[in-house]
Scaffold this motif. Structure first.
Motif, PDB file in Angstrom:
ATOM      1  N   SER A  18       0.848  -1.176   0.000  1.00 52.69           N
ATOM      2  CA  SER A  18       0.000   0.000   0.000  1.00 52.69           C
ATOM      3  C   SER A  18       0.895   1.242   0.000  1.00 52.69           C
ATOM      4  N   GLY A  19       0.613   2.168  -0.892  1.00 51.88           N
ATOM      5  CA  GLY A  19       1.426   3.372  -1.022  1.00 51.88           C
ATOM      6  C   GLY A  19       2.423   3.315  -2.166  1.00 51.88           C
ATOM      7  N   ASP A  20       2.734   2.123  -2.669  1.00 56.22           N
ATOM      8  CA  ASP A  20       3.640   2.019  -3.821  1.00 56.22           C
ATOM      9  C   ASP A  20       3.032   2.739  -5.019  1.00 56.22           C
ATOM     10  N   LEU A  21       3.880   3.319  -5.836  1.00 55.04           N
ATOM     11  CA  LEU A  21       3.467   3.930  -7.085  1.00 55.04           C
ATOM     12  C   LEU A  21       3.946   3.023  -8.207  1.00 55.04           C
ATOM     13  N   VAL A  22       3.030   2.601  -9.082  1.00 58.27           N
ATOM     14  CA  VAL A  22       3.399   1.718 -10.184  1.00 58.27           C
ATOM     15  C   VAL A  22       3.164   2.423 -11.514  1.00 58.27           C
ATOM     16  N   MET A  23       4.003   2.073 -12.474  1.00 57.85           N
ATOM     17  CA  MET A  23       3.850   2.569 -13.833  1.00 57.85           C
ATOM     18  C   MET A  23       3.366   1.411 -14.694  1.00 57.85           C
ATOM     19  N   THR A  24       2.350   1.681 -15.537  1.00 59.34           N
ATOM     20  CA  THR A  24       1.834   0.657 -16.427  1.00 59.34           C
ATOM     21  C   THR A  24       2.018   1.076 -17.872  1.00 59.34           C
ATOM     22  N   SER A  25       1.989   0.081 -18.748  1.00 62.81           N
ATOM     23  CA  SER A  25       2.029   0.333 -20.187  1.00 62.81           C
ATOM     24  C   SER A  25       1.007  -0.563 -20.864  1.00 62.81           C
ATOM     25  N   ASN A  26       0.333  -0.020 -21.852  1.00 60.74           N
ATOM     26  CA  ASN A  26      -0.578  -0.846 -22.641  1.00 60.74           C
ATOM     27  C   ASN A  26       0.046  -1.186 -23.993  1.00 60.74           C
ATOM     28  N   LEU A  27       1.335  -0.978 -24.109  1.00 62.28           N
ATOM     29  CA  LEU A  27       2.049  -1.240 -25.348  1.00 62.28           C
ATOM     30  C   LEU A  27       2.863  -2.526 -25.301  1.00 62.28           C
ATOM     31  N   VAL A  28       2.686  -3.314 -24.240  1.00 65.84           N
ATOM     32  CA  VAL A  28       3.456  -4.544 -24.071  1.00 65.84           C
ATOM     33  C   VAL A  28       2.517  -5.749 -24.075  1.00 65.84           C
ATOM     34  N   GLU A  29       3.080  -6.910 -24.376  1.00 65.19           N
ATOM     35  CA  GLU A  29       2.299  -8.138 -24.396  1.00 65.19           C
ATOM     36  C   GLU A  29       1.873  -8.513 -22.975  1.00 65.19           C
ATOM     37  N   ILE A  30       0.632  -8.961 -22.839  1.00 62.73           N
ATOM     38  CA  ILE A  30       0.094  -9.409 -21.561  1.00 62.73           C
ATOM     39  C   ILE A  30       0.110 -10.933 -21.552  1.00 62.73           C
ATOM     40  N   LYS A  31       0.647 -11.507 -20.461  1.00 61.29           N
ATOM     41  CA  LYS A  31       0.678 -12.968 -20.360  1.00 61.29           C
ATOM     42  C   LYS A  31       0.399 -13.413 -18.930  1.00 61.29           C
ATOM     43  N   ARG A  32       0.224 -14.689 -18.748  1.00 65.52           N
ATOM     44  CA  ARG A  32      -0.052 -15.270 -17.431  1.00 65.52           C
ATOM     45  C   ARG A  32       1.049 -14.855 -16.455  1.00 65.52           C
ATOM     46  N   ASN A  33       0.671 -14.569 -15.219  1.00 68.29           N
ATOM     47  CA  ASN A  33       1.536 -14.157 -14.109  1.00 68.29           C
ATOM     48  C   ASN A  33       1.933 -12.684 -14.138  1.00 68.29           C
ATOM     49  N   ASP A  34       1.549 -11.944 -15.174  1.00 67.37           N
ATOM     50  CA  ASP A  34       1.789 -10.498 -15.177  1.00 67.37           C
ATOM     51  C   ASP A  34       0.860  -9.823 -14.169  1.00 67.37           C
ATOM     52  N   ILE A  35       1.299  -8.711 -13.617  1.00 67.81           N
ATOM     53  CA  ILE A  35       0.437  -7.880 -12.780  1.00 67.81           C
ATOM     54  C   ILE A  35      -0.141  -6.803 -13.681  1.00 67.81           C
ATOM     55  N   VAL A  36      -1.477  -6.681 -13.650  1.00 64.59           N
ATOM     56  CA  VAL A  36      -2.161  -5.718 -14.505  1.00 64.59           C
ATOM     57  C   VAL A  36      -3.074  -4.813 -13.684  1.00 64.59           C
ATOM     58  N   VAL A  37      -3.362  -3.660 -14.267  1.00 64.58           N
ATOM     59  CA  VAL A  37      -4.352  -2.739 -13.723  1.00 64.58           C
ATOM     60  C   VAL A  37      -5.522  -2.774 -14.700  1.00 64.58           C
ATOM     61  N   PHE A  38      -6.716  -2.988 -14.164  1.00 60.84           N
ATOM     62  CA  PHE A  38      -7.893  -3.049 -15.024  1.00 60.84           C
ATOM     63  C   PHE A  38      -9.076  -2.384 -14.336  1.00 60.84           C
ATOM     64  N   ASN A  39     -10.079  -2.102 -15.141  1.00 58.97           N
ATOM     65  CA  ASN A  39     -11.278  -1.456 -14.637  1.00 58.97           C
ATOM     66  C   ASN A  39     -12.374  -2.507 -14.495  1.00 58.97           C
ATOM     67  N   ASP A  40     -12.900  -2.651 -13.288  1.00 59.28           N
ATOM     68  CA  ASP A  40     -13.984  -3.592 -13.009  1.00 59.28           C
ATOM     69  C   ASP A  40     -15.254  -2.786 -12.735  1.00 59.28           C
ATOM     70  N   ALA A  41     -16.358  -3.180 -13.343  1.00 61.18           N
ATOM     71  CA  ALA A  41     -17.622  -2.447 -13.212  1.00 61.18           C
ATOM     72  C   ALA A  41     -18.067  -2.320 -11.758  1.00 61.18           C
ATOM     73  N   SER A  42     -17.807  -3.323 -10.936  1.00 59.94           N
ATOM     74  CA  SER A  42     -18.250  -3.314  -9.539  1.00 59.94           C
ATOM     75  C   SER A  42     -17.247  -2.675  -8.584  1.00 59.94           C
ATOM     76  N   TYR A  43     -15.956  -2.821  -8.864  1.00 60.97           N
ATOM     77  CA  TYR A  43     -14.921  -2.419  -7.908  1.00 60.97           C
ATOM     78  C   TYR A  43     -14.050  -1.258  -8.374  1.00 60.97           C
ATOM     79  N   GLY A  44     -14.203  -0.812  -9.597  1.00 61.75           N
ATOM     80  CA  GLY A  44     -13.386   0.286 -10.104  1.00 61.75           C
ATOM     81  C   GLY A  44     -12.024  -0.188 -10.572  1.00 61.75           C
ATOM     82  N   ILE A  45     -10.993   0.625 -10.341  1.00 58.02           N
ATOM     83  CA  ILE A  45      -9.628   0.297 -10.760  1.00 58.02           C
ATOM     84  C   ILE A  45      -9.049  -0.741  -9.807  1.00 58.02           C
ATOM     85  N   VAL A  46      -8.567  -1.850 -10.382  1.00 55.52           N
ATOM     86  CA  VAL A  46      -8.077  -2.989  -9.595  1.00 55.52           C
ATOM     87  C   VAL A  46      -6.686  -3.376 -10.090  1.00 55.52           C
ATOM     88  N   VAL A  47      -5.822  -3.777  -9.152  1.00 55.58           N
ATOM     89  CA  VAL A  47      -4.482  -4.283  -9.477  1.00 55.58           C
ATOM     90  C   VAL A  47      -4.404  -5.730  -9.013  1.00 55.58           C
TER      91      VAL A  47
END
Length: 89
Positions: A18-47
């Motif tokens: 909690s408190g960490d600042l992360v940088m994300t990119s949508n220009l890279v390949e997404i694969k299993r075991n990656d940590i992603v940030v996504f938008n969930d209709a019920s919970y909002g922004i999720v990591v």
């Protein structure tokens, strides 16, 4: 494109605190075991970490085995991914 997010909560311990600042990119390949940030209709922004990928969908999990998140119990559209975590600042 790059985005920055501040981590809230302890569901991704020990990888992200909690408190960490992360940088994300949508220009890279997404694969299993990656940590992603996504938008969930019920919970909002999720990591979360990707536990499996299917055609157009993904399942996620928390790194902290002491927590249980309902967001991990359902499939999420790949279209909702904002980006892959590429750096912790």
């Amino acid at each position: 494109m790059f985005h920055y997010f501040k981590i809230k909560g302890n569901s991704m311990l020990p990888s992200l605190e909690s408190g960490d600042l992360v940088m994300t990119s949508n220009l890279v390949e997404i694969k299993r075991n990656d940590i992603v940030v996504f938008n969930d209709a019920s919970y909002g922004i999720v990591v979360k970490r990707i536990s499996s990928l299917e055609e157009g969908y993904l399942k996620v999990k928390s790194d902290n085995l002491k927590t249980d998140s309902p967001v991990c119990a359902k499939l999420h559209s790949k279209e909702n991914i904002i980006g892959k975590v590429i750096s912790v600042l």
